[in-house]
Design a protein around this motif. Structure first.
Motif, PDB file in Angstrom:
ATOM      1  N   LYS A   1      -6.182 -10.266 -10.476  1.00 32.82           N
ATOM      2  CA  LYS A   1      -5.833 -10.674  -9.112  1.00 32.82           C
ATOM      3  C   LYS A   1      -4.391 -11.183  -9.093  1.00 32.82           C
ATOM      4  O   LYS A   1      -3.988 -11.988  -9.916  1.00 32.82           O
ATOM      5  CB  LYS A   1      -6.772 -11.766  -8.624  1.00 32.82           C
TER       6      LYS A   1
ATOM      7  N   ASP B   1       1.608  -0.393  -9.135  1.00 31.62           N
ATOM      8  CA  ASP B   1       0.153  -0.391  -9.262  1.00 31.62           C
ATOM      9  C   ASP B   1      -0.314  -1.801  -8.982  1.00 31.62           C
ATOM     10  O   ASP B   1       0.293  -2.765  -9.481  1.00 31.62           O
ATOM     11  CB  ASP B   1      -0.290  -0.019 -10.681  1.00 31.62           C
ATOM     12  N   TYR B   2      -1.352  -1.952  -8.174  1.00 23.78           N
ATOM     13  CA  TYR B   2      -1.980  -3.256  -7.990  1.00 23.78           C
ATOM     14  C   TYR B   2      -3.394  -3.045  -7.487  1.00 23.78           C
ATOM     15  O   TYR B   2      -3.756  -1.951  -7.072  1.00 23.78           O
ATOM     16  CB  TYR B   2      -1.162  -4.160  -7.046  1.00 23.78           C
ATOM     17  N   GLY B   3      -4.190  -4.125  -7.569  1.00 20.68           N
ATOM     18  CA  GLY B   3      -5.593  -3.994  -7.176  1.00 20.68           C
ATOM     19  C   GLY B   3      -6.346  -3.187  -8.214  1.00 20.68           C
ATOM     20  O   GLY B   3      -6.052  -3.258  -9.403  1.00 20.68           O
ATOM     21  N   ARG B   4      -7.321  -2.441  -7.810  1.00 11.51           N
ATOM     22  CA  ARG B   4      -8.069  -1.493  -8.648  1.00 11.51           C
ATOM     23  C   ARG B   4      -8.040  -1.787 -10.150  1.00 11.51           C
ATOM     24  O   ARG B   4      -7.340  -1.142 -10.918  1.00 11.51           O
ATOM     25  CB  ARG B   4      -7.542  -0.080  -8.446  1.00 11.51           C
ATOM     26  N   GLY B   5      -8.813  -2.770 -10.567  1.00 12.25           N
ATOM     27  CA  GLY B   5      -8.970  -3.033 -11.994  1.00 12.25           C
ATOM     28  C   GLY B   5      -7.906  -3.918 -12.620  1.00 12.25           C
ATOM     29  O   GLY B   5      -8.002  -4.242 -13.803  1.00 12.25           O
TER      30      GLY B   5
ATOM     31  N   ARG C   1       2.322   1.690  -3.432  1.00 10.45           N
ATOM     32  CA  ARG C   1       1.298   2.169  -4.365  1.00 10.45           C
ATOM     33  C   ARG C   1       1.050   3.660  -4.155  1.00 10.45           C
ATOM     34  O   ARG C   1       0.976   4.423  -5.118  1.00 10.45           O
ATOM     35  CB  ARG C   1       0.008   1.372  -4.196  1.00 10.45           C
ATOM     36  N   SER C   2       0.968   4.093  -2.897  1.00 17.87           N
ATOM     37  CA  SER C   2       0.700   5.518  -2.640  1.00 17.87           C
ATOM     38  C   SER C   2       1.871   6.401  -3.075  1.00 17.87           C
ATOM     39  O   SER C   2       1.677   7.567  -3.410  1.00 17.87           O
ATOM     40  CB  SER C   2       0.370   5.744  -1.161  1.00 17.87           C
TER      41      SER C   2
ATOM     42  N   ASN D   1       0.831  -1.208   0.000  1.00 16.42           N
ATOM     43  CA  ASN D   1       0.000   0.000   0.000  1.00 16.42           C
ATOM     44  C   ASN D   1       0.867   1.260   0.000  1.00 16.42           C
ATOM     45  O   ASN D   1       0.571   2.233  -0.691  1.00 16.42           O
ATOM     46  CB  ASN D   1      -0.959   0.002   1.191  1.00 16.42           C
TER      47      ASN D   1
END
Length: 170
Positions: free
Chosen positions: A150, A143-147, A137-138, A134
């Motif tokens: 998996k 980039d992972y998750g969100r669209g 990503r911030s 996390n």
């Protein structure tokens, strides 16, 4: 182990050998292999491998090169476990697991990256991996998750730059 005491110290790719310690006289081994994607494994007979090593110079050369590079990678991984921070080890793991991307905005993609597997590789717990993913990503490092599919992590150029600035080389 749930408390993060097991360690994954090598990531193998296409054309790599595993189980080479079986060529030694000892009958008990303390290592295991786990695949994270579809894998084709060819089992070689010990006597046949010994013959190949003696009779086929090219095989002997390739195998020796693999053993030496594996030894160096293992030493780096062990030093990393002792001296590196969780963030540094996670960065290295993501870069080691990544494959070149076809997407111009990302340099690489890690597919099928389960947090439990990353925790074993890094030598920590899944919640700590979640925290750092996390954070990465911030910061725009991944980039992972969100669209995304998996288990897919897209590596941004900035993660490679952060890895180099920490003195860790791939």
């Amino acid at each position: 182990a749930p408390n993060g005491t097991e360690r994954l110290v090598a990531i193998l790719g296409a054309g790599d050998f595993c189980g080479e310690e079986a060529l030694m006289a000892q009958s008990r081994h303390a290592t295991s292999a786990v695949t994270v994607q579809d894998t084709q494994v060819i089992r070689l007979n010990k006597a046949a491998v010994v013959r190949l090593l003696q009779d086929v110079p090219l095989f002997s050369s390739v195998f020796t090169t693999f053993l030496l590079s594996g030894k160096l990678k293992t030493e780096v991984a062990l030093i990393d476990q002792l001296l590196g921070t969780v963030e540094q080890r996670l960065t290295r793991a993501l870069l080691d697991l990544s494959h070149p991307s076809r997407d111009d905005s990302h340099i690489a993609v890690v597919s099928n990256a389960r947090q439990e597997m990353l925790a074993a590789l890094v030598g920590t717990t899944r919640p700590r991996i979640n925290h750092f993913l996390n954070k990465f990503r911030s910061l725009g490092l991944i980039d992972y998750g969100r669209g995304l599919r998996k288990g897919e992590i897209r590596i941004c150029t900035s993660l490679l730059d952060a890895n180099k600035s920490n003195g860790l080389q791939r």
